[in-house]
Enzyme design. Structure first.
Site, short mmCIF file in Angstrom:
data_model
loop_
_atom_site.label_atom_id
_atom_site.label_comp_id
_atom_site.label_asym_id
_atom_site.label_seq_id
_atom_site.Cartn_x
_atom_site.Cartn_y
_atom_site.Cartn_z
N ASP A 1 57.24 5.38 39.55
CA ASP A 1 56.43 4.22 39.53
C ASP A 1 56.69 4.03 40.77
O ASP A 1 57.67 4.02 41.36
CB ASP A 1 57.17 3.37 38.10
CG ASP A 1 56.76 2.41 37.87
OD1 ASP A 1 55.61 1.44 38.71
OD2 ASP A 1 57.70 0.79 37.49
N HIS B 1 48.98 3.99 45.87
CA HIS B 1 48.53 5.14 44.66
C HIS B 1 47.83 6.76 45.87
O HIS B 1 48.51 7.46 44.95
CB HIS B 1 47.55 4.45 43.78
CG HIS B 1 47.81 3.62 42.87
ND1 HIS B 1 49.10 4.04 42.49
CD2 HIS B 1 47.21 2.30 42.59
CE1 HIS B 1 48.89 2.19 41.36
NE2 HIS B 1 47.70 1.86 41.72
N LEU C 1 54.54 27.24 36.98
CA LEU C 1 54.99 26.48 36.62
C LEU C 1 53.70 25.47 35.51
O LEU C 1 52.66 25.94 35.89
CB LEU C 1 55.52 25.13 37.73
CG LEU C 1 55.38 23.63 37.24
CD1 LEU C 1 56.88 23.71 36.88
CD2 LEU C 1 55.43 23.19 38.74
C1 IPE Z 1 53.99 3.44 34.14
O1 IPE Z 1 54.74 2.52 35.07
C2 IPE Z 1 53.52 4.42 33.85
C3 IPE Z 1 53.11 5.40 35.13
C4 IPE Z 1 53.70 5.33 35.78
C5 IPE Z 1 51.38 6.09 34.62
P1 IPE Z 1 54.07 0.80 34.40
O2 IPE Z 1 54.32 0.24 35.92
O3 IPE Z 1 53.02 0.75 33.90
O4 IPE Z 1 55.18 0.33 33.62
P2 IPE Z 1 55.70 -0.95 32.64
O5 IPE Z 1 53.87 -1.57 32.45
O6 IPE Z 1 55.54 -1.62 34.13
O7 IPE Z 1 56.38 -0.72 32.17
C1 IPE Z 2 52.74 3.12 39.03
O1 IPE Z 2 52.75 2.42 40.21
C2 IPE Z 2 51.34 4.69 38.85
C3 IPE Z 2 50.77 3.41 37.93
C4 IPE Z 2 51.25 2.72 36.44
C5 IPE Z 2 49.34 4.84 37.73
P1 IPE Z 2 52.02 1.06 40.33
O2 IPE Z 2 51.53 0.96 40.03
O3 IPE Z 2 52.84 0.85 38.62
O4 IPE Z 2 53.38 0.50 41.32
P2 IPE Z 2 54.40 -0.75 41.35
O5 IPE Z 2 55.13 -0.56 40.00
O6 IPE Z 2 53.30 -1.48 40.95
O7 IPE Z 2 54.83 -0.76 42.27
MG MG Z 3 54.74 0.10 37.84
#
Ligand code: IPE
Ligand code: IPE
Ligand code: MG
Length: 247
Positions: free
Chosen positions: A17, A34, A128
């Protein structure tokens, strides 16, 4: 004197995240975050393979991430597809097995085919194992497991009656894989976000503010060291655990 044996988790599960915030800090579109996130995956995979970790589960796209703007969803799908194109051969050369866990039926047929090809190509590799969780949700996982069991009853292959934890476990997408020992969430949030909710029941939970694109081998090593200091009691007392490890 021999060096102390390092306590390496067999299975690490990561919520990657913080990509969006990483990009925002740089005044860049979320997509750039991303992209940088995909590069971070490479470093973590390398370090896991070199450290003798057996399973790495990566949360790439949750069943709730469809709620994001469709443009971002499309870009994430494209990135996933490109990552498969560019990385699978290298994973294969390194004896790494790739498996996608989640409900992939909602993905385009092109992407579904690429996933099938990647799984097929690497399925006999003994190094792995990487589980990429895509359109994955822990509640979905448990529900599909229960549905499998009900279908077996309906087909006369299983007696009607109560199911056991082992029955459910055997139908989860992680059947036959040991539960995660170490869970890592980057990006500062302290929640599970519907990741492997069943499987994480006794996992050590590690949260870090580091944003995913900045999570490198050193940061992973830090988490593994932290894991090494945990005492895993599984309901027993500390004394019992000490006795066992002295024996
Ligand atoms: C969780 O991250 C899902 C992934 C990393 C793929 P999110 O950024 O979507 O989670 P929430 O919604 O903040 O909990
Ligand atoms: C996690 O990073 C990646 C996915 C959920 C695909 P986020 O896109 O949730 O990044 P933040 O939380 O907005 O910084
Ligand atoms: Mg996020």
């Amino acid at each position: 004197m021999t060096a102390p044996v390092r306590n390496i988790p067999r299975h690490i599960a990561i919520i990657m995240d913080g990509n969006g915030r990483w990009a925002k800090q740089r005044l860049q579109p979320r997509f750039m975050g991303h992209r940088a996130g995909v590069r971070a995956v490479e470093g973590v995979v390398k370090h896991c393979a070199a450290s003798g970790v057996e399973v790495l589960s990566l949360f790439a796209f949750s069943s709730e991430n469809w709620r994001r703007p469709s443009k971002e969803v499309d870009l994430l799908m494209e990135l996933f597809s490109h990552a498969l194109d560019n990385q699978v051969q290298r994973l294969h050369q390194n004896n790494i097995r790739l498996q996608v866990i989640g409900d992939i039926s909602r993905f385009s047929s092109t992407l579904q085919n690429k996933i099938a090809e990647a799984q097929n190509l690497t399925r006999h590799n003994s190094g792995l194992l990487i589980n990429v969780a895509a359109n994955y949700g822990g509640r979905w996982d448990i529900t599909q497991a229960v549905n499998q069991l009900m279908a077996e009853v309906a087909a006369g292959k299983r007696a009607a009656g109560p199911v056991s934890e082992a029955d459910i476990e055997s139908c989860l997408v992680t059947a036959s894989i040991p539960a995660p020992d170490l869970f890592i969430r980057t990006g500062g949030e302290q929640r599970i976000s519907n990741f492997l909710i069943w499987q994480l029941a006794y996992t050590e939970l590690y949260f870090t503010d580091t944003l995913w694109p900045e999570f490198n081998a050193k940061a992973l090593e830090h988490a593994i060291e932290w894991y090494g200091q945990r005492e895993r009691r599984f309901g027993r007392t500390s004394e019992q655990v000490q006795e066992q490890s002295d024996a």
